[in-house]
Design a protein around this motif. Structure first.
Motif, short mmCIF file in Angstrom:
data_model
loop_
_atom_site.label_atom_id
_atom_site.label_comp_id
_atom_site.label_asym_id
_atom_site.label_seq_id
_atom_site.Cartn_x
_atom_site.Cartn_y
_atom_site.Cartn_z
N ALA A 66 0.83 -1.21 0.00
CA ALA A 66 0.00 0.00 0.00
C ALA A 66 0.87 1.26 0.00
O ALA A 66 0.50 2.27 -0.59
CB ALA A 66 -0.92 0.00 1.21
N ASN A 67 2.02 1.16 0.67
CA ASN A 67 2.92 2.30 0.73
C ASN A 67 3.43 2.73 -0.63
O ASN A 67 3.65 3.91 -0.88
CB ASN A 67 4.14 1.92 1.58
N LYS B 285 2.61 5.24 -5.42
CA LYS B 285 3.42 6.37 -4.96
C LYS B 285 4.31 6.96 -6.05
O LYS B 285 4.44 8.19 -6.15
CB LYS B 285 4.28 5.89 -3.80
N TRP C 217 -6.52 4.02 6.22
CA TRP C 217 -5.14 4.28 5.76
C TRP C 217 -4.87 3.51 4.46
O TRP C 217 -4.32 4.06 3.50
CB TRP C 217 -4.13 3.86 6.85
N TYR C 218 -5.29 2.26 4.42
CA TYR C 218 -5.09 1.46 3.21
C TYR C 218 -5.86 2.07 2.04
O TYR C 218 -5.35 2.15 0.94
CB TYR C 218 -5.54 0.01 3.44
N SER D 290 -4.33 5.05 0.30
CA SER D 290 -3.16 4.83 -0.55
C SER D 290 -3.51 4.82 -2.03
O SER D 290 -2.63 5.00 -2.87
CB SER D 290 -2.44 3.54 -0.17
N TYR E 86 -4.58 12.14 -1.71
CA TYR E 86 -3.72 11.31 -0.87
C TYR E 86 -3.20 12.14 0.31
O TYR E 86 -3.27 11.73 1.46
CB TYR E 86 -2.57 10.80 -1.75
#
Lengths: 175, 730
Positions: free
Chosen positions: B324-325, B329, B396-397, B400, B407
């Motif tokens: 997820a991070n 991104k 939080w998930y 992402s 975001y």
């Protein structure tokens, strides 16, 4: 050229039409007549025009600013700059800056805690103008405008209330 | 024309004596209106206003759209000249319209619905026709082949509507679904019928002896449509099968290589603004979109969904967390992939990936972070608190996969939630929960702050405060992780000391009991303890990299300020606000955070003073040189840590020192750290440039600082670049 700044005369239909024409020509967002009426009729005291008294049309606005003020989440008074336009031939003379200053001064005297506005990420001139006056970018909004551009939400804090989250101001009020 | 016909058929009465003239009532009411009065529904506010239309305003009245004769006279029941090339051209443009709609965030009416055949098919569905032919030209290429292609595209649109209804992304911002009130998507036949129709068309094309490129191209468009119809399988059956995605990529690549050799021109009028003028339109008129010239958008769609599907292979919370991070991104993923991620991950049956309940999944995070099996905090609050915590974790998930702007906004909200959670856990004295919650909160605070540089939220004068604050946050994060590491070390030592104790004990029940306890700990706890220790090693490296890069940025700002090129405040006097208020507004998101407390404005000012060298000082040059060496050293340390992390990722976390949990996103993680390394090098070069330029040139008033993103670098750490002011250039 001699620029005079004055408040809107809401009863002057010709002035209303000129303001609409001036803004329509300049803004990327097409606004309906309702949007103009929404601002101008409810907050006529927060619309200012600039006229060139030495021109052949001394009463025609060559610049204008349209604002409103209302409570934000019932915890702070927020001034909002809805529209700002200066005719292209008159740009570069500080007219927009003066209009913004007159409007902010008025909203500050009306006890606003902050002034807010949105502007296109690509509009460097507007960003320079507002940021030079202390506005800061609070957030970026994805594809905010019809022309598909992102926008920044800018805020100028006038009082401490602008610097506390609304949630906590609400709790403060309840306590 | 349809509107004109309906209006023309309206007839109230022919007997004018029965009619009552109400004009006078309106006139009377209007005469009482003041100019400032607005006649409106009380619920009609500015938002409604900015979305309102206006008759006779060409920018806001779609009835004023002027159509060409070809558009007005376009007949769907006529097969145009050279049916094979015209049908191929229509199908091709329709598919490129899909790319325009979904990859380029264009509206439905200016893309897919601009195709007259799409409009016709949906109108037929409304009227009750659920199977083709939807138009009757007498030519199978039009009636069957094009019909099945349009049907397939509409089926995809139905799936997209289902995704949009899940409320994951924002309509208008991420995805437009203005169906022009052609709400016929639910009347579409089932998936198997649509698939059969496409397969029949493909079989029909096999009977054509024509060996032209048009025929090959048309087959590809049908195969691509078939793949698009299969996309819903990933949600309906949670299918992890990627065959159709691979086929989509393969066919799109084939089309891309063919397109330059093809002259495709759809019949005039087949794509038009006709629908905007003709149908109920709540939006301002817009030009139809010129779609992209290739099918690269489908490759992006397929690749991004394939990336999202990898999450199904997660074996631990570390892996889902790292997935997820990073998955969204480095670049904003395709909107369909972004919506699919939370829907696949957090399932309708209230499980995570069909494997864990929400609370079990939450506990797994705690367990893997602390190497302890969490028990509920000893309080009546416990159960509710765990529930609340697991909901915040799931949020939080979900965050992402938001678009790049949302975001950051999502984190703005999240940081108060995690702060509140941490305070609640502290009140029930639950150490392992506190540690993990604090870790999440600090990570979010850092991410929120640094993401602002990527989105160009901060002006150069704000760089100091932001980097100094993130340095402060990452110092707290390092302290926290060290504390967690100590706990783990002590638990590992406790197990090892059991073995030493066993050796010293005489044979007997006590020794047997301890041996059993030791064996149990070695079999059941040691592995997790070692994994957690190595994961914490990785997190510590990561936090130290952040800390160092922020410190380097802070030092650079200090150098620039020492030469009076920049200050941490607006460079023009402020009439309506002041430096402190502006600073406090910038730090508004953090001013309610309990731990770590937001430093006072004075602390920021004092720290900047410490980082600035007085030019009058005799030791100015020596101190500057020392700063330069320090920056160089820090950059070397950062690069060394990054190299260690990269080699560990490449080795699949098998080096016995670090565990990164990046197994599912190995390539992306390597790419991320490579970008970070490139940025760190660029910052080091910039330091040298700054020093040499400013030492050489004595008139520093001519310089200003701009925040510039390093090419192919990581935008969270912009380069504080010296620029000559415009007036000097002149």
């Amino acid at each position: 050229m001699e620029i005079v700044y004055k408040p809107l005369d809401i009863r002057n239909e010709e002035q209303f039409a000129s303001i609409k024409k001036l803004i329509d020509a300049d803004l990327s967002e097409p606004y309906s007549i309702y949007v103009y009426r929404y601002f101008l009729n409810q907050w006529p005291e927060l619309t200012y025009i600039a006229v060139d008294v030495k021109s052949s049309t001394p009463s025609a606005p060559i610049g204008c600013i349209v604002c409103k003020t209302d409570p934000h989440r019932n915890v702070r008074q927020r001034g909002y700059i809805g529209m700002l336009a200066v005719e292209s031939t008159y740009r570069g003379h500080g007219i927009a800056k003066t209009l913004v200053e007159i409007a902010i001064d008025k909203m500050q005297r009306a006890h606003c805690d902050e002034i807010m506005l949105e502007t296109e990420v690509e509009n460097v001139a507007a960003l320079n103008l507002y940021e030079g006056m202390g506005f800061i970018r609070m957030k970026r909004m994805f594809r905010y405008y019809l022309n598909e551009g992102d926008a920044f939400k800018l805020i100028l804090p006038l009082t401490e209330r602008s610097c506390t989250r609304s949630t906590f101001l609400m709790h403060g009020q309840m306590a | 024309m349809e509107v004109d016909r309906i209006l023309g058929s309206l007839s109230i009465t022919d007997d004018f004596d029965q009619l009552v003239d109400v004009t006078c009532f309106f006139d009377e009411l209007c005469s009482k209106l003041k100019p400032e009065t607005i006649v409106k529904d009380p619920r009609f506010d500015l938002f409604e206003g900015t979305h309102s239309l206006e008759a006779d305003n060409s920018k806001l009245d779609s009835s004023l759209i002027e159509l060409t004769d070809e558009e007005l006279e376009f007949d769907l029941n006529v097969a145009h000249e050279s049916p094979l090339s015209s049908v191929t051209a229509i199908a091709d443009r329709l598919l490129r319209c899909v790319i325009s709609w979904l990859n380029e965030y264009q509206t439905l009416p200016t893309t897919v619905l601009s195709c007259r055949y799409t409009e016709c098919l949906l109108s037929s569905l409304i009227k009750g026709t659920s199977s083709g032919p939807f138009w009757n030209t007498g030519d199978a290429l039009y009636d069957e082949v094009l019909g099945s292609c349009v049907l397939g595209v509409c089926y995809l649109a139905k799936f997209v509507h289902r995704l949009l209804s899940a409320g994951i992304v924002f309509e208008e911002e991420d995805l437009n679904f203005n169906s022009m009130r052609l709400n016929a998507f639910n009347n579409l036949p089932d998936q198997d019928v649509v698939i059969k129709s496409l397969i029949n068309s493909l079989q029909l094309l096999e009977t054509y002896s024509d060996e032209s490129l048009h025929l090959v191209m048309l087959k590809h468009t049908l195969k691509i449509t078939l793949c698009l119809v299969h996309l819903e399988d990933h949600l309906t059956n949670y299918s992890t099968e990627t065959m159709h995605l691979d086929e989509l990529i393969e066919n799109a690549n084939s089309v891309n290589s063919m397109l330059p050799q093809l002259q495709l021109s759809p019949p005039s009028g087949s794509f038009s603004t006709y629908i905007q003028k003709h149908r109920s339109n709540q939006f301002p008129p817009r030009q139809i979109t010129e779609p992209p010239t290739d099918y690269g958008g489908f490759i992006i769609l397929a690749e991004d969904i394939k990336t999202v599907l990898l999450v199904n292979e997660a074996k631990s919370a570390l892996e889902t967390y790292q997935f997820a991070n990073i998955f969204n991104k480095l670049k904003q993923r395709h909107v369909i992939a972004r919506i699919l991620f939370p829907l696949i991950f957090i399932r309708d049956d209230r499980t995570i990936l069909g494997k864990f309940s929400f609370t079990d999944f939450y506990s797994l995070h705690i367990k893997e972070f602390s190497a302890q099996t969490p028990s509920e905090p000893s309080s009546a609050l416990g159960g509710e608190l765990i529930q609340e915590s697991s909901n915040i974790l799931l949020e939080w998930y979900q965050n992402s996969s938001q678009n790049t702007c949302r975001y950051r906004q999502g984190f703005n909200r999240q940081l108060i939630l995690w702060d509140s959670l941490q305070a609640q856990f502290e009140s029930v004295s639950s150490k392992i929960y506190c540690f993990w919650t604090y870790f999440m909160k600090l990570s979010i605070m850092i991410e929120f702050s640094l993401k602002g540089f990527d989105l160009e939220i901060y002006k150069p004068f704000e760089a100091y405060s932001m980097f100094w604050y993130v340095y402060y946050l990452s110092s707290h994060l390092v302290d926290l992780l060290n504390e967690c590491q100590k706990e783990i070390e002590s638990n590992i030592s406790a197990i090892h000391s059991m073995n030493k104790k066993i050796k010293k004990l005489k044979a007997g029940e006590k020794k047997d009991q301890l041996r059993f306890k030791y064996r149990f700990a070695m079999d059941n706890e040691m592995d997790q303890l070692q994994t957690t220790k190595q994961f914490l090693n990785y997190l510590l490296k990561e936090a130290n990299i952040t800390k160092s890069l922020c410190l380097i940025e802070v030092f650079q700002f200090g150098i620039l300020k020492s030469f009076h090129v920049i200050d941490n405040k607006n460079d023009t006097p402020l009439k309506f606000s002041d430096e402190r208020l502006i600073h406090e507004l910038r730090f508004k998101p953090f001013n309610s955070i309990g731990v770590p407390e937001l430093p006072e404005h004075e602390a920021f000012q004092k720290s900047l003073k410490d980082f600035t060298i007085d030019r009058e000082e005799s030791s100015f040059d020596t101190r500057l040189k020392a700063l330069s060496s320090f920056i160089e050293e820090e950059v070397q340390n950062v690069n060394k840590s990054i190299d260690e992390i990269i080699s560990c990722i490449k080795a699949g976390d098998n080096n016995g020192v670090l565990v990164t949990g990046t197994g599912l996103v190995q390539e992306l993680s390597v790419e991320y750290y490579s970008k970070l390394k490139l940025t760190s090098k660029a910052i080091a070069i910039n330091s040298k440039v700054i020093m040499s330029t400013l030492k050489k040139d004595t008139d520093h008033k001519d310089y200003k600082v701009e925040l510039v993103h390093a090419t192919k670098g990581w935008n969270y750490y912009p380069i504080q670049t010296l620029r000559v002011k415009e007036n000097r250039r002149k």
